[in-house]
Design a protein around this motif. Structure first.
Motif, PDB file in Angstrom:
ATOM      1  N   ARG A 157       0.820  -1.130   0.067  1.00  0.00           N
ATOM      2  CA  ARG A 157       0.109   0.088  -0.117  1.00  0.00           C
ATOM      3  C   ARG A 157       0.667   1.217  -0.008  1.00  0.00           C
ATOM      4  O   ARG A 157       2.152   1.188   0.428  1.00  0.00           O
ATOM      5  CB  ARG A 157      -1.049   0.047   1.347  1.00  0.00           C
ATOM      6  N   GLY A 158       0.187   2.547  -0.424  1.00  0.00           N
ATOM      7  CA  GLY A 158       0.871   3.601  -0.371  1.00  0.00           C
ATOM      8  C   GLY A 158       1.798   3.828  -1.402  1.00  0.00           C
ATOM      9  O   GLY A 158       1.664   3.437  -2.487  1.00  0.00           O
ATOM     10  N   ALA A 159       2.914   4.685  -1.325  1.00  0.00           N
ATOM     11  CA  ALA A 159       3.749   5.059  -2.192  1.00  0.00           C
ATOM     12  C   ALA A 159       5.283   4.500  -1.705  1.00  0.00           C
ATOM     13  O   ALA A 159       5.770   5.085  -0.581  1.00  0.00           O
ATOM     14  CB  ALA A 159       3.744   6.651  -2.450  1.00  0.00           C
ATOM     15  N   ASN A 160       5.597   3.793  -2.667  1.00  0.00           N
ATOM     16  CA  ASN A 160       7.152   3.226  -2.085  1.00  0.00           C
ATOM     17  C   ASN A 160       7.892   2.573  -3.263  1.00  0.00           C
ATOM     18  O   ASN A 160       7.264   2.499  -4.427  1.00  0.00           O
ATOM     19  CB  ASN A 160       6.748   2.149  -1.008  1.00  0.00           C
ATOM     20  N   PHE A 161       9.187   2.265  -3.177  1.00  0.00           N
ATOM     21  CA  PHE A 161       9.963   1.937  -4.061  1.00  0.00           C
ATOM     22  C   PHE A 161       9.391   0.645  -4.883  1.00  0.00           C
ATOM     23  O   PHE A 161       9.614   0.742  -5.930  1.00  0.00           O
ATOM     24  CB  PHE A 161      11.363   1.679  -3.291  1.00  0.00           C
ATOM     25  N   MET A 162       8.897  -0.594  -3.954  1.00  0.00           N
ATOM     26  CA  MET A 162       8.606  -1.445  -4.629  1.00  0.00           C
ATOM     27  C   MET A 162       7.335  -1.324  -5.602  1.00  0.00           C
ATOM     28  O   MET A 162       7.384  -1.768  -6.789  1.00  0.00           O
ATOM     29  CB  MET A 162       7.981  -2.693  -3.695  1.00  0.00           C
ATOM     30  N   LEU A 163       6.402  -0.691  -5.159  1.00  0.00           N
ATOM     31  CA  LEU A 163       5.204  -0.288  -6.002  1.00  0.00           C
ATOM     32  C   LEU A 163       5.637   0.653  -7.213  1.00  0.00           C
ATOM     33  O   LEU A 163       5.135   0.385  -8.387  1.00  0.00           O
ATOM     34  CB  LEU A 163       4.129   0.437  -5.429  1.00  0.00           C
ATOM     35  N   THR A 164       6.634   1.584  -7.020  1.00  0.00           N
ATOM     36  CA  THR A 164       7.077   2.437  -8.226  1.00  0.00           C
ATOM     37  C   THR A 164       7.786   1.339  -9.309  1.00  0.00           C
ATOM     38  O   THR A 164       7.442   1.419 -10.465  1.00  0.00           O
ATOM     39  CB  THR A 164       8.116   3.393  -7.684  1.00  0.00           C
ATOM     40  N   MET A 165       8.629   0.431  -8.790  1.00  0.00           N
ATOM     41  CA  MET A 165       9.306  -0.400  -9.759  1.00  0.00           C
ATOM     42  C   MET A 165       8.627  -1.294 -10.515  1.00  0.00           C
ATOM     43  O   MET A 165       8.486  -1.487 -11.630  1.00  0.00           O
ATOM     44  CB  MET A 165      10.349  -1.028  -9.114  1.00  0.00           C
ATOM     45  N   GLN A 166       7.333  -1.890  -9.768  1.00  0.00           N
ATOM     46  CA  GLN A 166       6.467  -2.523 -10.540  1.00  0.00           C
ATOM     47  C   GLN A 166       5.647  -1.787 -11.415  1.00  0.00           C
ATOM     48  O   GLN A 166       5.365  -2.412 -12.756  1.00  0.00           O
ATOM     49  CB  GLN A 166       5.520  -2.929  -9.701  1.00  0.00           C
ATOM     50  N   ARG A 167       5.228  -0.472 -11.271  1.00  0.00           N
ATOM     51  CA  ARG A 167       4.571   0.402 -12.037  1.00  0.00           C
ATOM     52  C   ARG A 167       5.327   0.701 -13.433  1.00  0.00           C
ATOM     53  O   ARG A 167       5.190   0.388 -14.444  1.00  0.00           O
ATOM     54  CB  ARG A 167       3.805   1.701 -11.404  1.00  0.00           C
ATOM     55  N   LEU A 168       6.763   0.954 -13.282  1.00  0.00           N
ATOM     56  CA  LEU A 168       7.719   1.332 -14.206  1.00  0.00           C
ATOM     57  C   LEU A 168       7.928   0.020 -15.048  1.00  0.00           C
ATOM     58  O   LEU A 168       8.083   0.167 -16.387  1.00  0.00           O
ATOM     59  CB  LEU A 168       8.802   1.934 -13.395  1.00  0.00           C
ATOM     60  N   ALA A 169       7.867  -1.272 -14.560  1.00  0.00           N
ATOM     61  CA  ALA A 169       8.381  -2.421 -15.183  1.00  0.00           C
ATOM     62  C   ALA A 169       7.015  -2.570 -16.255  1.00  0.00           C
ATOM     63  O   ALA A 169       7.430  -3.395 -16.987  1.00  0.00           O
ATOM     64  CB  ALA A 169       8.794  -3.417 -14.164  1.00  0.00           C
ATOM     65  N   ARG A 170       5.951  -2.128 -15.892  1.00  0.00           N
ATOM     66  CA  ARG A 170       4.945  -2.730 -16.683  1.00  0.00           C
ATOM     67  C   ARG A 170       4.888  -1.431 -17.893  1.00  0.00           C
ATOM     68  O   ARG A 170       4.263  -1.752 -19.087  1.00  0.00           O
ATOM     69  CB  ARG A 170       3.539  -2.347 -16.071  1.00  0.00           C
ATOM     70  N   GLU A 171       5.417  -0.443 -17.592  1.00  0.00           N
ATOM     71  CA  GLU A 171       5.601   0.749 -18.815  1.00  0.00           C
ATOM     72  C   GLU A 171       6.691   0.830 -19.635  1.00  0.00           C
ATOM     73  O   GLU A 171       6.629   1.400 -20.906  1.00  0.00           O
ATOM     74  CB  GLU A 171       5.354   2.169 -17.942  1.00  0.00           C
ATOM     75  N   ARG A 172       8.110   0.312 -19.053  1.00  0.00           N
ATOM     76  CA  ARG A 172       9.209   0.506 -19.812  1.00  0.00           C
ATOM     77  C   ARG A 172      10.082  -0.754 -20.257  1.00  0.00           C
ATOM     78  O   ARG A 172       9.888  -1.843 -19.284  1.00  0.00           O
ATOM     79  CB  ARG A 172      10.055   1.592 -18.991  1.00  0.00           C
ATOM     80  N   GLU A 173      10.765  -0.743 -21.188  1.00  0.00           N
ATOM     81  CA  GLU A 173      11.604  -1.897 -21.549  1.00  0.00           C
ATOM     82  C   GLU A 173      12.875  -2.013 -20.863  1.00  0.00           C
ATOM     83  O   GLU A 173      13.286  -3.104 -20.300  1.00  0.00           O
ATOM     84  CB  GLU A 173      11.897  -1.748 -23.120  1.00  0.00           C
ATOM     85  N   LYS A 174      13.277  -0.751 -20.192  1.00  0.00           N
ATOM     86  CA  LYS A 174      14.563  -0.729 -19.522  1.00  0.00           C
ATOM     87  C   LYS A 174      14.600  -0.014 -18.155  1.00  0.00           C
ATOM     88  O   LYS A 174      13.900   1.233 -18.542  1.00  0.00           O
ATOM     89  CB  LYS A 174      15.640  -0.622 -20.316  1.00  0.00           C
ATOM     90  N   LEU A 175      14.808  -0.238 -17.287  1.00  0.00           N
ATOM     91  CA  LEU A 175      14.838   0.745 -15.919  1.00  0.00           C
ATOM     92  C   LEU A 175      16.362   1.060 -15.708  1.00  0.00           C
ATOM     93  O   LEU A 175      17.395   0.181 -16.015  1.00  0.00           O
ATOM     94  CB  LEU A 175      14.386   0.179 -14.664  1.00  0.00           C
TER      95      LEU A 175
END
Length: 292
Positions: A157-175
């Motif tokens: 829940r909330g705003a944190n690194f894990m949720l941010t990485m999951q969201r970005l991994a769904r949107e981008r090919e490389k992080l």
């Protein structure tokens, strides 16, 4: 023994939400947050404590926008330092226990071995200074307290690194993720469950005051932000993510307004010995939160 009456400040945050879930069965729990309580107004805090008349006060409220603290230090100090000081004064006056959450950012990150509670704080950031001031304000009152220093908190829940990485991994090919900062990724639910265990220990102790003090509370093991991001993405199903590569970069390649400690790994030996528990490895906690 009757159930303790607990007043929880910060019920909607990552840790606060898990505390509500964990503490409800073992206490008479009153949970509040802004705007019920104005953490910049001492009278508002004192009124909430007077109305609840708790045996235990838990402060899970904080100003955690680390980068914004640099430009809003006065506000950060009110919430992270002045408010805990007021809570501690009221706890001392009423003979209540205060539980408060601090941060690894009170250290400067120059060590190469895990920080222990006796290491001298030297925060690099406004956020770290505001949190350290809160710790010191609590200690000055002489109230019975448990200060838990946390590290790299995340959860479902909330705003944190894990949720941010999951969201970005769904949107981008490389992080691209920083690989030269090291810490202990710590699940918010583990923090809540460890807090509950500590409270049971304090209530059953012959001398509860002997347990009063600061403790490090973080998952076992450590990693870099890059290592943490890679582990998060590896646990995502291939068909649920677009990302196929996580590039390691330096802090200099990802500048932020806040200077962060390069090494903020915490030793939890004091907590484990005092309360008779073993904190799980961060890999295992991460698997549990993803599965849950």
């Amino acid at each position: 023994m009757p159930l303790p009456k607990i007043l929880l400040f910060g019920k909607v945050g990552q840790v606060g939400w898990e505390l509500r879930r964990t503490l409800a069965p073992m206490s008479q729990l009153v949970a509040v947050d802004y705007p019920d309580v104005d953490f910049t107004a001492p009278d508002s805090i004192r009124r909430a404590i007077a109305e609840a008349a708790p045996n235990i006060v838990i402060n899970a409220a904080a100003y955690t926008a680390v980068d914004k603290c640099e430009s809003e230090f006065a506000l950060a100090k009110q919430i992270n330092a002045d408010a805990p000081g007021v809570m501690a004064e009221e706890a001392q006056r009423r003979g209540a226990l205060l539980v408060h959450y601090s941060t690894d950012y009170v250290f400067d990150g120059t060590k190469t071995s895990p920080y222990v509670e006796a290491d001298a704080p030297n925060p690099l950031s406004a956020y770290g200074r505001s949190k350290l001031a809160g710790d010191e304000a609590i200690r000055r009152t002489g109230c019975n307290h448990l200060i838990f220093r946390l590290c790299w908190v995340y959860g479902a829940r909330g705003a944190n690194f894990m949720l941010t990485m999951q969201r970005l991994a769904r949107e981008r090919e490389k992080l691209r993720v920083v690989a030269d900062q090291f810490g202990c990724p710590t699940w918010s639910r583990m923090i809540a469950e460890t807090t509950a265990h500590a409270l049971r220990s304090v209530r059953s102790a012959a001398d509860a005051r002997a347990l009063s003090g600061a403790y490090h509370l973080a998952a076992s093991g450590h990693t870099s932000w890059h290592g943490f991001a890679s582990a998060i993405i590896d646990l995502m199903p291939l068909d649920a993510r677009k990302c196929r590569a996580v590039e390691a970069i330096t802090s200099a390649e990802y500048p932020t307004p806040t200077k962060r400690p390069a090494y903020s790994v915490l030793s939890c030996a004091k907590l484990e010995q005092a309360f008779g528990l073993r904190l799980p490895d961060w890999h295992e906690s991460l698997r549990q939160v993803v599965e849950s």
